[in-house]
Write a protein that holds these residues in place. Structure first.
Motif, short mmCIF file in Angstrom:
data_model
loop_
_atom_site.label_atom_id
_atom_site.label_comp_id
_atom_site.label_asym_id
_atom_site.label_seq_id
_atom_site.Cartn_x
_atom_site.Cartn_y
_atom_site.Cartn_z
N VAL A 81 0.86 -1.18 0.00
CA VAL A 81 0.00 0.00 0.00
C VAL A 81 0.90 1.23 0.00
O VAL A 81 1.57 1.52 1.00
N PRO A 82 0.94 1.99 -1.10
CA PRO A 82 1.85 3.16 -1.16
C PRO A 82 1.29 4.34 -0.37
O PRO A 82 0.10 4.68 -0.45
N VAL A 83 2.14 4.96 0.41
CA VAL A 83 1.78 6.15 1.19
C VAL A 83 2.87 7.21 0.99
O VAL A 83 3.99 6.91 0.58
N VAL A 84 2.50 8.44 1.32
CA VAL A 84 3.40 9.58 1.14
C VAL A 84 3.35 10.43 2.40
O VAL A 84 2.28 10.62 2.99
N GLY A 85 4.49 10.95 2.81
CA GLY A 85 4.56 11.83 3.97
C GLY A 85 4.76 13.28 3.56
O GLY A 85 5.56 13.58 2.67
N GLU A 86 4.02 14.17 4.18
CA GLU A 86 4.13 15.60 3.91
C GLU A 86 4.18 16.34 5.25
O GLU A 86 3.74 15.83 6.28
N ALA A 167 7.79 8.06 11.59
CA ALA A 167 9.26 7.97 11.63
C ALA A 167 9.81 7.53 10.28
O ALA A 167 10.87 8.01 9.83
N HIS A 168 9.10 6.64 9.62
CA HIS A 168 9.54 6.18 8.30
C HIS A 168 9.46 7.32 7.29
O HIS A 168 10.35 7.47 6.43
N ALA A 169 8.41 8.16 7.37
CA ALA A 169 8.29 9.29 6.45
C ALA A 169 9.42 10.29 6.67
O ALA A 169 9.96 10.86 5.71
N ARG A 170 9.77 10.54 7.92
CA ARG A 170 10.88 11.44 8.19
C ARG A 170 12.19 10.88 7.67
O ARG A 170 13.08 11.62 7.21
N GLU A 171 12.30 9.55 7.72
CA GLU A 171 13.55 8.92 7.27
C GLU A 171 13.71 9.02 5.76
O GLU A 171 14.82 9.30 5.27
N VAL A 172 12.64 8.75 5.02
CA VAL A 172 12.75 8.76 3.55
C VAL A 172 12.65 10.16 2.98
O VAL A 172 13.12 10.42 1.86
#
Length: 226
Positions: A81-86, A167-172
């Motif tokens: 499931v693709p997600v995006v962090g903003e 945390a994963h969004a901040r990492e990528v």
């Protein structure tokens, strides 16, 4: 003069002459001690309850441990499931990249199909190893399937993407697409393994299981006959 009366024969002689003759062929009622008869019945009925309980315990553990393999396959085959962090007002927000995508449904469907396949295989294996069946065996198959599904669920989540999406969004980095953690939305899928296994095992037992011998009738003199 009257003739002297003949005395009647002794009682044991009367019973000997009036008794019915033994049936031909030497067939008659079962002869033997109660222990011999009970042992013969036990051999026909199968192992005792203690043996069945031990076998059921072993089957429960083995079937449940197969959940590790189910979890690995689920993690490998389930769609991501693709997600995006903003960053919105100095706060990280994670959302679905494709809000109309069906990847979440595919995750649940993959688990359900794999669990159904494991239910069919486990039912076949248990039937081949123990054709006579029994209540402890059926309970072991259902309980083992449920425990295996729970174990597969936790193993798949553990092997899948990270659970802390922020945390994963901040990492990528901002705007980078990554995979959401595995989640089983339809918790009813955890019962698929048990239900399919029980239905398949019931069908195999009804079609190919051993049949009970037909009871024998008795002739007019007590001899056994079909």
């Amino acid at each position: 003069m009257t003739a002297p009366l003949t005395p009647p024969p002794p009682p044991h002689e009367q019973s000997a002459h009036s008794a019915w003759p033994p049936p031909p062929g030497g067939s008659g009622h079962l002869v033997g001690t109660p222990d011999q008869v009970s042992h013969g019945t036990e051999d026909q009925d199968g192992p005792g309850m203690k043996t069945e309980v031990r076998e059921a315990a072993v089957i429960t553990v083995v079937v449940a441990l197969c959940g590790v393999l189910l979890g690995v396959l689920w993690c490998w085959l389930a769609p991501r499931v693709p997600v995006v962090g903003e960053v919105v007002e100095d706060t990280w927000v994670v959302y679905l990249k494709d809000s109309e995508g069906e990847q979440s449904v595919g995750v649940d469907g993959t688990f359900t199909l794999l669990a159904a396949a494991f239910g069919v295989v486990s039912a076949f294996v248990v039937f081949l190893l123990r054709r006579r069946g029994g209540v402890p065996l059926v309970v072991a198959l259902g309980l083992g399937g449920l425990l295996g599904s729970l174990l597969a669920w936790r193993v798949g989540v553990w092997l899948g993407p990270a659970q802390d999406v922020v945390a994963h969004a901040r990492e990528v980095g901002k705007g980078v697409t990554f995979s959401a953690p595995l989640r089983l939305s339809a918790k009813g899928a955890l019962l698929t393994w048990s239900l399919v296994g029980l239905l398949v095992h019931l069908g195999l037992t009804a079609l190919f299981g051993p049949r009970d011998p037909e009871p024998l009738g008795h002739g007019p003199y007590g001899e056994a006959r079909p």
